[in-house]
Design a protein around this motif. Structure first.
Motif, PDB file in Angstrom:
ATOM      1  N   UNK A   1     -70.663  68.387 -13.560  1.00 55.76           N
ATOM      2  CA  UNK A   1     -71.429  67.784 -12.474  1.00 55.76           C
ATOM      3  C   UNK A   1     -70.546  66.833 -11.671  1.00 55.76           C
ATOM      4  N   UNK A   2     -70.893  66.668 -10.389  1.00 54.42           N
ATOM      5  CA  UNK A   2     -70.131  65.756  -9.542  1.00 54.42           C
ATOM      6  C   UNK A   2     -70.151  64.336 -10.105  1.00 54.42           C
ATOM      7  N   UNK A   3     -71.281  63.944 -10.673  1.00 53.30           N
ATOM      8  CA  UNK A   3     -71.404  62.614 -11.256  1.00 53.30           C
ATOM      9  C   UNK A   3     -70.417  62.441 -12.411  1.00 53.30           C
ATOM     10  N   UNK A   4     -70.252  63.492 -13.218  1.00 52.05           N
ATOM     11  CA  UNK A   4     -69.313  63.439 -14.338  1.00 52.05           C
ATOM     12  C   UNK A   4     -67.878  63.325 -13.837  1.00 52.05           C
ATOM     13  N   UNK A   5     -67.564  64.106 -12.803  1.00 52.07           N
ATOM     14  CA  UNK A   5     -66.202  64.046 -12.252  1.00 52.07           C
ATOM     15  C   UNK A   5     -65.918  62.668 -11.668  1.00 52.07           C
ATOM     16  N   UNK A   6     -66.926  62.060 -11.061  1.00 54.58           N
ATOM     17  CA  UNK A   6     -66.768  60.701 -10.544  1.00 54.58           C
ATOM     18  C   UNK A   6     -66.427  59.743 -11.679  1.00 54.58           C
ATOM     19  N   UNK A   7     -67.082  59.910 -12.811  1.00 53.72           N
ATOM     20  CA  UNK A   7     -66.790  59.069 -13.982  1.00 53.72           C
ATOM     21  C   UNK A   7     -65.354  59.275 -14.451  1.00 53.72           C
TER      22      UNK A   7
END
Length: 394
Positions: free
Chosen positions: A297-303
């Protein structure tokens, strides 16, 4: 008899010195004349609407190549598609084998960014948490997953050892398991209290891969192959083992107009942090999968790509995230955020970048060792051609 004993002792000491210092002895012998010829080029144009960018990038490679590398390979992807892949020069000098976009290179520490995607998958599956403390069966210190992935654990980097050769970086022993590789540094004191400072070390990722292996309930290499390589369509990516089913380049040391094969190493002590083989096209495929959210997920990649702060609240000195670095670059008269990781290995150098603002990913590799890290100077100008074309016509 006394002279014979002295001769035997001297001979044994000479042999011992040779095996302890083998990379130095080997480096000084076996050099051959070398001339760069980049006229041979194998490329695939996947999107002809970027023909102008591709032509400029090709010309840039021909006009500005100063690395004197046997082979150079590059690929660019935009909006989830592979746009262009090109390889120049020789994958094998002695056999006169041309490099192609399918020729795999050692990617060194760029492996860390690939491993981080596997970590992201385990985070999404709730099999790991960044605040989890690694199990005592892995390492007998209280270190979190986040500290390992961000090099804030205090674990040391490569050093000298009572081994052949004497430098761990030039390891040529095959480790039967990740646990065996961890034992190399497990008993050594930490460089600082965990979380309080930053010290780059590939051994962090050796320990991280052991934790990932336990969490996944599967061999680390098999987990990465099944959940990252195969899912992203990375058909020419593998771990740098003696026998691998990929078209692999030969790796070299270069000095002015001479060359020799790089020292033979075994990377089983650092699969996750510096032991992968890949191609620019495969890294671009993975970059595309990251940008379109099909692998994590994009949120995971942001993390994964947010620089980690130390205990004092300050971001670490390398802007290091979890297997990635994040920096602003001056591109086309504006600041652009780029997440990236480069890698140097014996006889090979690589760089992989992702630019979320333009939904663009690119990678470049060469089959020689270099001093410093000139890869940004090669890749960023080429990427700018594609961004200019993207703004004008797409």
């Amino acid at each position: 008899m006394k002279k014979l004993i002295i001769c035997l002792v001297v001979a044994i000491l000479c042999l011992l010195c040779y095996f302890l210092l083998q990379p130095i002895f080997i480096y000084n012998f076996g050099w051959n004349p070398f001339s760069v010829d980049h006229k041979s080029r194998n490329e695939v144009i996947y999107d002809s609407s970027f023909a102008n960018s591709i032509l400029q990038a090709q010309q840039f490679i021909e006009d500005s190549i100063t690395l004197k590398t046997p082979a150079l390979s590059v690929a660019v992807g935009i909006d989830g598609k592979l746009i262009w892949a090109s390889s120049s020069g020789l994958a094998n000098i002695d056999s006169k084998i041309d490099a192609t976009p399918n020729t795999a290179f050692r990617i060194g520490s760029t492996s860390k960014a690939v491993t981080s995607i596997g970590l992201g998958i385990l985070l999404e599956q709730s099999k790991l948490s960044l605040d989890d403390t690694i199990h005592s069966s892995i390492i007998d210190k209280s270190i979190t997953i986040k500290q390992l992935a961000s090099h804030t654990s205090g674990i040391r980097n490569y050093g000298m050892c009572f081994c052949f050769p004497v430098w761990e970086y030039y390891n040529n022993d095959e480790y039967a398991s990740i646990e065996a590789a961890v034992k190399v540094f497990n008993d050594d004191p930490l460089l600082f209290e965990t979380g309080t400072d930053f010290s780059y070390s590939s051994y962090n990722f050796t320990a991280l891969s052991a934790a990932m292996e336990q969490a996944a309930g599967a061999d680390f290499t098999a987990f990465m192959e099944n959940n990252v390589f195969h899912k992203a369509g990375m058909t020419n990516t593998s771990f740098d083992k003696q026998f691998v089913n990929v078209d692999k380049a030969e790796f070299y040391d270069i000095q002015t107009n001479i060359y020799k094969k790089a020292f033979e190493v075994d990377n089983s002590n650092k699969w996750a942090g510096g032991g992968m083989l890949s191609t620019p096209s495969d890294l671009v495929k993975l970059g595309n999968a990251i940008l379109n959210g099909s692998i994590i997920k994009h949120k995971t990649f942001k993390t994964l790509t947010t620089p980690v702060k130390l205990a004092n609240g300050e971001v670490n000195k390398q802007n290091y995230a979890l297997g990635w670095r994040a920096h602003e670059f001056d591109m086309l008269a504006k600041k652009v955020n780029i997440v990236h990781h480069g890698g140097t290995a014996t006889g090979s150098t690589a760089l992989w970048i992702i630019i979320p603002e333009y939904n663009l990913t690119a990678a470049i590799m060469i089959n020689r060792s270099v001093e410093g890290f000139p890869m940004f100077d090669m890749l960023i100008p080429m990427v700018e051609y594609f961004i200019t074309d993207l703004k004008a016509n797409h």
